[in-house]
Design an enzyme around this catalytic site. Structure first.
Site, mmCIF file in Angstrom:
data_model
loop_
_atom_site.group_PDB
_atom_site.id
_atom_site.type_symbol
_atom_site.label_atom_id
_atom_site.label_comp_id
_atom_site.label_asym_id
_atom_site.label_seq_id
_atom_site.Cartn_x
_atom_site.Cartn_y
_atom_site.Cartn_z
ATOM 1 N N GLU A 82 0.831 -1.201 0.000
ATOM 2 C CA GLU A 82 0.000 0.000 0.000
ATOM 3 C C GLU A 82 0.873 1.261 0.000
ATOM 4 O O GLU A 82 0.617 2.206 -0.754
ATOM 5 C CB GLU A 82 -0.926 0.006 1.220
ATOM 6 C CG GLU A 82 -1.837 1.233 1.255
ATOM 7 C CD GLU A 82 -2.572 1.374 2.569
ATOM 8 O OE1 GLU A 82 -3.752 1.786 2.544
ATOM 9 O OE2 GLU A 82 -1.973 1.108 3.628
ATOM 10 N N TRP A 104 -8.656 -1.678 0.138
ATOM 11 C CA TRP A 104 -9.384 -0.505 -0.363
ATOM 12 C C TRP A 104 -10.621 -0.892 -1.182
ATOM 13 O O TRP A 104 -11.348 -0.014 -1.661
ATOM 14 C CB TRP A 104 -8.459 0.353 -1.225
ATOM 15 C CG TRP A 104 -7.594 1.279 -0.424
ATOM 16 C CD1 TRP A 104 -6.293 1.096 -0.036
ATOM 17 C CD2 TRP A 104 -7.991 2.550 0.107
ATOM 18 N NE1 TRP A 104 -5.857 2.166 0.703
ATOM 19 C CE2 TRP A 104 -6.866 3.079 0.806
ATOM 20 C CE3 TRP A 104 -9.164 3.301 0.070
ATOM 21 C CZ2 TRP A 104 -6.894 4.323 1.447
ATOM 22 C CZ3 TRP A 104 -9.196 4.531 0.701
ATOM 23 C CH2 TRP A 104 -8.075 5.030 1.382
ATOM 24 N N TYR A 146 -4.726 10.004 -0.776
ATOM 25 C CA TYR A 146 -3.312 9.916 -0.407
ATOM 26 C C TYR A 146 -2.299 10.183 -1.520
ATOM 27 O O TYR A 146 -1.739 11.274 -1.619
ATOM 28 C CB TYR A 146 -3.035 8.553 0.229
ATOM 29 C CG TYR A 146 -3.783 8.358 1.523
ATOM 30 C CD1 TYR A 146 -3.378 9.010 2.683
ATOM 31 C CD2 TYR A 146 -4.904 7.525 1.589
ATOM 32 C CE1 TYR A 146 -4.074 8.849 3.879
ATOM 33 C CE2 TYR A 146 -5.599 7.352 2.779
ATOM 34 C CZ TYR A 146 -5.185 8.017 3.921
ATOM 35 O OH TYR A 146 -5.869 7.859 5.084
ATOM 36 N N CYS A 208 -6.984 9.575 6.775
ATOM 37 C CA CYS A 208 -6.930 9.374 8.226
ATOM 38 C C CYS A 208 -5.513 9.669 8.712
ATOM 39 O O CYS A 208 -5.317 10.476 9.609
ATOM 40 C CB CYS A 208 -7.337 7.951 8.584
ATOM 41 S SG CYS A 208 -9.034 7.563 8.161
ATOM 42 N N ARG A 228 -5.704 11.919 12.114
ATOM 43 C CA ARG A 228 -6.921 12.581 12.616
ATOM 44 C C ARG A 228 -7.918 11.576 13.171
ATOM 45 O O ARG A 228 -8.682 11.869 14.092
ATOM 46 C CB ARG A 228 -7.586 13.399 11.509
ATOM 47 C CG ARG A 228 -8.130 12.535 10.389
ATOM 48 C CD ARG A 228 -9.153 13.228 9.504
ATOM 49 N NE ARG A 228 -9.643 12.282 8.513
ATOM 50 C CZ ARG A 228 -10.727 11.524 8.661
ATOM 51 N NH1 ARG A 228 -11.443 11.592 9.766
ATOM 52 N NH2 ARG A 228 -11.090 10.680 7.719
ATOM 53 N N ASP A 231 -8.677 3.838 13.768
ATOM 54 C CA ASP A 231 -9.305 2.593 14.193
ATOM 55 C C ASP A 231 -8.202 1.788 14.874
ATOM 56 O O ASP A 231 -7.397 1.134 14.211
ATOM 57 C CB ASP A 231 -9.863 1.879 12.961
ATOM 58 C CG ASP A 231 -10.381 0.477 13.250
ATOM 59 O OD1 ASP A 231 -10.271 0.019 14.411
ATOM 60 O OD2 ASP A 231 -10.867 -0.167 12.313
#
Length: 326
Positions: A82, A104, A146, A208, A228, A231
């Protein structure tokens, strides 16, 4: 009396050394705190979380250390693939799916189901993404997430009559960062971010892990990530590996040693349907000291391959399955 103090100092030193906590313990302590004391709330997904605002964890990268969780198996190659995908600037899941990375897929799959009403399963959807380029273009793109921001942040140029148009090539934050670390190592601007306010609404999921900052100190490169939203049960393990990986890559490219990584979470949460994961993981004792080796120094930070990375001495406990909230 002197001898007594000397012996006491030895005892205290040995006790302190032998009781040094495993690097993963701070993660487990945070998990326990959130599960016991977090604010229970309904979140965007409708599942519900227990959440706190603000947390910091620090991990040393000395001697090739990598803060992989040992209380459950982390599939680090998925996280590595990733990260390498981000650095290409690609935003379509096709290349990830081709490599067997499914993290994703749920977002475009959900969009496709809602738009068409077709109850297609994930495997069939991914098969179409790989086999049909036009289908992938229409349904596999995540928007400017991203990588699009990291290596192609949009810039605008005059188009006449006071108007501006989007330039064909955007700003490459990663290339700029490498140059800045090399040329101005004392700078407080050694960072990149994915939070482009103007383009957030077009993203399948707003970033995130949104801002990375770096510091050169004593010939070492330290890396910090502000996240920010985290999980903690599922995402954190990938996020901390990704931070370690990019810090190690930057250090190698800039002739520095890796120092430490600092992770800062904004809204740090555990999903209410992850009770089994939390309880099982908190019952386990962390152990071991895995290492991350990079076997090759390519000519640029954009030329690393998955074969360049190897994790050694990693003997985690069994994987713990849990659902992903979309």
């Amino acid at each position: 009396m002197r001898e007594s103090h000397f012996l006491q100092d030895i005892i205290l030193t040995e006790t302190h050394a032998s009781s040094a906590p495993h690097y993963e313990q701070q993660y487990l302590d945070l998990m326990r705190h959130i599960w016991s004391h977090g604010d229970e709330r309904i979140d965007r997904t409708g599942i519900g979380t227990r959440s706190i605002l603000g947390a910091t964890l620090r991990f040393s990268l000395a001697d090739d250390a990598v803060p992989l969780l040992t209380t459950k198996r982390v599939y680090w190659k998925v996280a590595a693939r990733e990260m390498l995908w981000f650095l290409t600037g690609d935003t379509n899941i096709r290349e990830l799916v081709r490599q067997g990375v499914h993290i994703w897929t749920d977002w475009p799959l959900d969009a496709y189901r809602r738009a068409t009403g077709e109850a297609i399963d994930r495997d069939s959807f991914e098969a179409r993404i790989i086999e049909d380029i036009e289908f992938a273009r229409q349904w596999g793109d995540l928007g400017p997430v991203y990588g699009a921001q990291w290596v192609n942040w949009p810039i605008y140029e005059p188009a006449g009559d006071g108007l501006y148009r989007k330039a064909e090539k955007g700003r490459n934050q990663i290339a700029d960062l490498v140059n800045a670390i090399r040329s101005t190592p004392g700078s407080r601007r050694l960072l990149f971010t994915g939070w482009n306010v103007a383009e957030v609404p077009q993203m399948a999921l707003p970033p995130c892990h949104m801002t990375y900052q770096f510091q050169v100190a004593g010939g070492k490169l330290n890396g910090l990530l502000f996240q920010r939203s985290c999980d903690l049960g599922l995402g954190f393990a990938f996020n901390i590996f990704g931070l370690t990986m990019i810090t190690r890559m930057l250090a190698q490219q800039c002739d520095l040693l890796p120092g430490e990584v600092v992770w800062q979470g904004g809204d740090v949460h555990l999903y209410l349907n992850h009770a089994a994961l939390v309880e099982e993981q908190l019952s386990r004792v962390p152990q071991g000291a895995p290492k991350l080796r990079i076997h090759r120094r390519p000519s640029s930070i954009f030329d690393y391959r998955i074969e360049d990375f190897e994790v050694l001495d990693y003997s985690p406990q069994a994987h713990i399955a849990a659902p992903v909230a979309v």
